[in-house]
Write an enzyme that holds these catalytic residues in place. Structure first.
Site, PDB file in Angstrom:
ATOM      1  N   LYS A 155       0.824  -1.215   0.000  1.00 55.02           N
ATOM      2  CA  LYS A 155       0.000   0.000   0.000  1.00 55.02           C
ATOM      3  C   LYS A 155       0.857   1.263   0.000  1.00 55.02           C
ATOM      4  CE  LYS A 155      -2.329  -2.515  -0.547  1.00 55.02           C
ATOM      5  NZ  LYS A 155      -2.547  -3.960  -0.458  1.00 55.02           N
TER       6      LYS A 155
ATOM      7  N   ILE B 113      -2.949  -9.935  -5.864  1.00 59.49           N
ATOM      8  CA  ILE B 113      -1.562  -9.630  -5.512  1.00 59.49           C
ATOM      9  C   ILE B 113      -0.756  -9.262  -6.748  1.00 59.49           C
ATOM     10  CG2 ILE B 113       0.577 -10.585  -4.555  1.00 59.49           C
ATOM     11  CD1 ILE B 113      -1.156 -12.252  -2.647  1.00 59.49           C
TER      12      ILE B 113
ATOM     13  N   GLY C 191      -1.021 -17.599  -6.195  1.00 56.53           N
ATOM     14  CA  GLY C 191      -1.766 -18.002  -5.007  1.00 56.53           C
ATOM     15  C   GLY C 191      -0.843 -18.336  -3.853  1.00 56.53           C
ATOM     16  N   ARG C 192      -1.468 -18.642  -2.724  1.00 55.91           N
ATOM     17  CA  ARG C 192      -0.694 -18.927  -1.518  1.00 55.91           C
ATOM     18  C   ARG C 192      -1.102 -20.280  -0.960  1.00 55.91           C
ATOM     19  NH1 ARG C 192       2.083 -14.636   0.191  1.00 55.91           N
ATOM     20  NH2 ARG C 192       2.283 -15.476   2.294  1.00 55.91           N
TER      21      ARG C 192
ATOM     22  N   HIS D 173     -23.541  14.690  -0.051  1.00 52.43           N
ATOM     23  CA  HIS D 173     -23.361  15.000  -1.471  1.00 52.43           C
ATOM     24  C   HIS D 173     -22.347  16.120  -1.610  1.00 52.43           C
ATOM     25  CE1 HIS D 173     -24.426  15.519  -5.674  1.00 52.43           C
ATOM     26  NE2 HIS D 173     -24.477  16.826  -5.462  1.00 52.43           N
TER      27      HIS D 173
END
Lengths: 478, 560
Positions: free
Chosen positions: A54, A187, A274-275, A446
């Site tokens: 991040k 990821i 993937g993990r 708004h």
């Protein structure tokens, strides 16, 4: 040198799930010990996952935004990239968080034992540190929070410097000219977004017919419209058949619908397919804890394994492998150990891709609703009708809600800048059992992006005035 | 005409149940309704009866298997039986229904015996749908009608919803078809066999017609009169009170409640689908869960398998949890199957029946002299039967039951009537390696001492071998528990509901008795008569006891 300690609760793994479990246990008056392989707490998430990615995505986003402002009348100079400084910034972010964690562990008197843990029995855990020193921990209860690691592919030369997993990609070793992301999941796309912003030409190869396979088609359509420009070549229905490390580059041969004819040369390849859970590495069998063939540990709704005093949480007990799931599971496990009759009983676990734009969903997708045979209705509010989205150039975004036949919200997805921040309201609405009317009647400020959730509910209710209203009463022709 | 027919598992009331015992073997000839296997779910164990008569040609399950509704259990060679049925069916379709065991008479008579003809054509017929065995003796309320005339339904679709004191359940459609007519209304009371609706069935696949489908459905409807009484006197197998969380799986996601409310509900084990929400749009609030718990705690609970009137719950604290291993070595031994089944029954009987036990002694000096003399004579014969004191006690009890018919009654479930029985079947408690069982000897009043001795011998042997069938243990009016062979002076037996009394027999002993002039050695038999004080007054019990003793003291009274 070996020493021996005794505790009420030992937590194996100091990631978000593990430390949360230990801290919660400590706050409930129990002695808690955390066993952590690395020197800092926080696990993959804080050290080599969610947080550093991040920090980098934040930079990428600003570079992209700056670039796009030329069209609106503001032109910045070409950005200068100081990789060392970026790395230092990332390390600072990590350091701030992990430092905070170790402070909090001390405050709670939760001891951290560094080293690799292995069960000796259902009452003892042996921890071996890097120097080979052993600590024997006698425990009443154990919580296994040992997480997961990136899946390695058999045909990929993983020991080459230029073949990365997500951890390596976050190290920012260099900025490759050409980069391949193997696997079109969250990821891979996040790291691809970072490297694309830093100047790499990034290709993505994905075996299925869409990126982020769980997401709905219409949501992906909006997403693809925006994300396409970040990547050079997105190869769907295609797989990497051969990955060869040669001196000049990594040569990748593709197979499938969108495979280039010839092998393509890359300066770096990120494997993000993937993990896999770490269940097989804990000596679980010594404690009698059942581990599935794939390395998962099965638990009941109180996170208890087949052994009464041993619990498991987080990635190691199954999908989705997300920090926020692990944290909540950790709390419940600690509370159960402290004698509370709590259950892990959420209706939704939200998912977010922090790419640019963001893609987020919670609850059921349309795909899942169909698969489960649930009677549902969809309401979509396109951001092209949102004043705020238009003002910030995010008109390709959308907000989509799913309601069941009782008009109750069962799922929702958002795409666009800050889409992940909008998801909170949807998750809360599902947990609280809101129906469309509840959401439509809630006054949303708004102009905001989150307003789109209220407006989507109005679409469902037929009270929308910011769009043509399909449910409007038909007037007799005059 | 050997014709193999499949025997499928009926609705076993849950997902999967485990086969814990096989009661027949290949080659056995079984009658309709004979038990084939015993299955155990997490709530109870039950025998699965044969849907039709035949010879077991093949067994498709073994102990330990998990089965669910529709699974193949066995194949029967049903040739003989079928031919017989067919012949009878033509002559007298109504009378045949009992033999066929399948259920309400005529329409079954049509479909079962001639499968091919009626089905291949895809013809339609109207069948009656009746309330199946609902596991409760009495009547239950219809709380919802789920279909209306003209609806097209699939097999197993719910037609109406019934509510008993324990649960609500749907009556499923036995077959697919179109509803012709619904014959009940919300609020009606129905019982097993009551007509629910008429269904127009279009028969489709011939193989489904071939029998098990129908036969499996409403298992034991038989002929209503005598069988029904017998059923009501049979203590139902107790469903162990189920934990509310058991049902959670299927109802999850339906409750309209926030996470905090769901957590509270979990802590109390409250099934949120049972809670009425008072919030906006019926959202369940914390207060609703609290109110529900308060209400549940204050409400008298229907105890497991309540078959008698006025069954109520007791609010007691949980037994203390003791870690016995702190005090020495221990070992955990599982309860036997019989203990697991009888435990809840005994517990219910003990807490719901106000027991009084009347003690007495019978002078059996002469009885024993006569018995020994008879046995000596029998011993000389080739196939002589040894008679035991118990048979005399059974005869004497039968006599006493005739003299005091209130002892041969059961309390009606409405709490306002007594059911008086005109037959005398006596249950005899038999100690077996697996636990206590109570086989029933029928028509004790009509049988002689020798016949009873033979029967008793035979049934006890089967009990010890674990070969008793469910029917062997049904229909008792009164029980005798004899510990005379072991010892003791008196004990308090527990009334075996729906009986109203039980006789405990301890070890006889020679005692000095004053005959007016001197002490005489007399053989005295201690009797302990426990009875349900709601039905029997103390004075009547004392008279019964005295009468019983007097018959035993002078067995000539047996023939009076």
């Amino acid at each position: 040198m070996s020493k021996e300690i005794t505790t009420q609760v030992v937590v194996l793994g100091g990631g978000p799930g593990g430390y949360s479990a230990a801290f919660r246990a400590a706050d409930l008056g129990l002695d808690a010990v955390i066993v952590e392989r690395y020197n800092t707490l926080g696990g993959v998430c804080l050290n080599v996952g969610c947080i550093p990615s991040k920090a980098l995505l934040h930079l990428a986003k600003h570079m992209e935004d700056a670039k796009h402002m030329a069209a609106e009348g503001i032109t910045f100079a070409e950005p200068k990239i100081d990789l060392d400084k970026i790395r230092a910034h990332k390390e600072k972010v990590i350091g701030q968080l992990t430092g905070g964690l170790s402070q909090m562990a001390k405050m709670r008197k939760a001891q951290v034992v560094n080293g690799t843990g292995e069960f000796v029995s259902d009452k003892q855990l042996k921890v071996t540190d890097a120097e080979g020193n052993e600590t024997l921990i006698n425990f009443e209860h154990a919580i296994i929070a040992a997480g997961s690691q990136s899946i390695k592919l058999p045909f990929v030369p993983h020991d080459d410097e230029r073949i990365w997993d997500s951890t390596a990609a976050l190290e920012l070793r260099f900025i490759p000219k050409r980069m391949l992301i193997l696997g079109g999941g969250i990821i891979g796309l996040e790291m691809g977004t970072v490297y694309s912003a830093l100047g790499a030409q990034v290709d993505v190869v994905e075996m299925t017919d869409q990126l982020i396979p769980p997401a709905d088609k219409d949501v992906m359509k909006a997403y693809m419209k925006m994300i396409k420009s970040k990547f050079d070549n997105i190869m769907l229905n295609t797989k990497a058949a051969k990955v060869e490390a040669k001196k000049d580059a990594i040569h990748v041969t593709f197979e499938g619908d969108n495979a280039p004819d010839k092998p393509v040369k890359y300066d770096a390849v990120l494997v993000a397919v993937g993990r896999a859970p770490n269940g097989a590495k804990l000596g679980a069998e010594n404690a009698g804890v059942k581990v599935t063939e794939r390395g998962f540990i099965e638990v009941d709704k109180q996170l208890r394994t087949n052994v009464n005093n041993i619990f498991a949480i987080g990635d190691i007990i199954g999908q989705p492998m997300l920090a926020h799931k692990a944290v909540h599971e950790g709390h419940v496990a600690a509370e159960v150990i402290a004698g509370k009759k709590h259950f892990f009983d959420p209706k939704v676990i939200p998912s977010i891709a922090y790419t640019d734009p963001e893609l987020a969903w919670a609850g059921l997708t349309e795909k899942e609703a169909k698969a489960q045979g649930i009677d549902y209705e969809v309401a979509v509010f396109p951001w092209s009708a949102s004043g705020r989205a238009i003002a910030q150039g995010a008109t390709d975004g959308m907000t989509k809600l799913l309601f069941d036949k009782h008009n109750r919200i069962i799922g929702g997805a958002t795409v666009g800048p800050n889409a992940g921040e909008l998801l909170g309201e949807i998750g809360l609405a599902i947990e609280m059992g809101c129906d469309a009317e509840d959401i439509a009647l809630t006054v949303h400020a708004h102009p905001t992006l989150h307003e789109s959730i209220g407006l989507a509910a109005e679409v469902f209710e037929g009270s929308i005035t910011d769009l043509p209203n399909k449910k409007a009463v038909k007037k007799a022709k005059k | 005409m050997a014709n193999l027919q499949d025997v499928l598992a009926p609705d076993v009331g849950g997902d999967e149940v485990e086969v814990i015992e096989i009661l027949v073997s290949t080659g056995d000839e079984v009658a309709a309704e004979d038990s084939l296997i015993t299955v155990e779910s997490d709530k109870a164990s039950m025998d699965i009866p044969a849907p039709f008569a035949g010879v077991v040609a093949e067994l498709a399950v073994k102990v330990g298997d998990k089965i669910k509704e529709g699974d193949l259990l066995a194949r029967f060679e049903a040739a003989a039986a079928e031919a017989e049925q067919e012949a009878e069916a033509e002559a007298e379709p109504a009378a045949e229904s009992a033999a066929e065991a399948a259920a309400p008479a005529d329409k079954q008579g049509e479909s079962a015996p001639e499968p091919a003809a009626s089905s291949a054509a895809g013809s339609s017929e109207i069948i009656d749908v009746v309330v199946p065995d609902i596991g409760d003796a009495g009547e239950v309320d219809v709380i919802e009608i789920l279909v209306s005339a003209g609806d097209e339904i699939a097999a197993e679709d719910g037609l109406i919803t019934l509510e008993t004191d324990k649960a609500t359940m749907d009556v499923p459609s036995p077959q697919a078809g179109v509803i012709e007519e619904v014959l009940v209304n919300t609020g009606d009371k129905v019982k097993q066999g009551s007509l629910v609706a008429r269904l127009k069935v279009v028969s489709a696949e011939p193989k489904q017609e071939s029998a098990p489908a129908e036969a499996a459905a409403p298992a034991s409807a038989a002929d209503p009169a005598p069988a029904a009484t017998e059923q009501s006197s049979e203590p139902r197998k107790p469903p162990v009170p189920d934990h509310p969380l058991d049902k959670k799986q299927q109802t999850e996601g339906l409750a309209y409640a926030s996470p905090a409310v769901r957590r509270l509900a979990n802590e109390f084990g409250v099934d949120l689908t049972q809670v009425k929400g008072s919030g906006r749009k019926s959202r369940i609030l914390k207060e609703d869960v609290q109110d529900y718990v308060k209400y549940e705690l204050s409400r008298p609970k229907a105890t497991a398998g309540a078959a008698t009137a006025g069954s109520g719950g007791l609010q007691v604290i949980a037994p203390p949890q003791v870690d016995f291993s702190k005090f020495g070595e221990i070992e955990e031994v599982p309860l036997t199957r019989i203990q697991k089944i009888s435990g809840p029954n005994l517990h219910r009987n003990w807490v719901t029946i106000p027991h009084v036990t009347q003690f007495d002694e019978a002078d059996i000096t002469e009885l024993e002299a006569f018995r020994k003399q008879e046995n000596a004579a029998q011993a000389k014969q080739k196939d002589g039967v040894k008679i035991t004191p118990l048979v005399f006690i059974m005869k004497a009890v039968a006599k006493a039951l005739q003299a005091y018919p209130v002892f041969n009654s059961s309390l009606h479930s409405d709490g306002e009537h007594l059911i008086m029985k005109k037959y005398i079947h006596i249950g005899i408690a038999v100690d077996t390696p697996g636990g206590l069982v109570v086989p029933v000897i029928r028509d004790v009043d009509k049988k002689g001492i020798y016949q009873l001795s033979e029967e008793l011998l035979e049934v006890s042997a089967r009990a010890r071998d674990g070969k008793l069938k469910a029917q062997d243990m049904q229909g008792g009016c009164f029980s005798i528990s004899s510990l005379g062979g072991i010892g003791g002076t008196a004990f308090t037996p527990i009334v075996n509901a729906p009986d109203v009394a039980i006789l405990g027999v301890s070890k006889s002993e020679m005692k000095p008795k004053w005959d007016g002039q001197s002490f005489q050695p007399r053989l005295m038999l201690p009797l302990s008569l426990s009875y349900d004080h709601r039905v029997i007054d103390g004075a009547v019990a004392a008279r019964f006891s005295v009468y019983l003793s007097s018959v035993l003291s002078d067995i000539r009274k047996l023939v009076l």
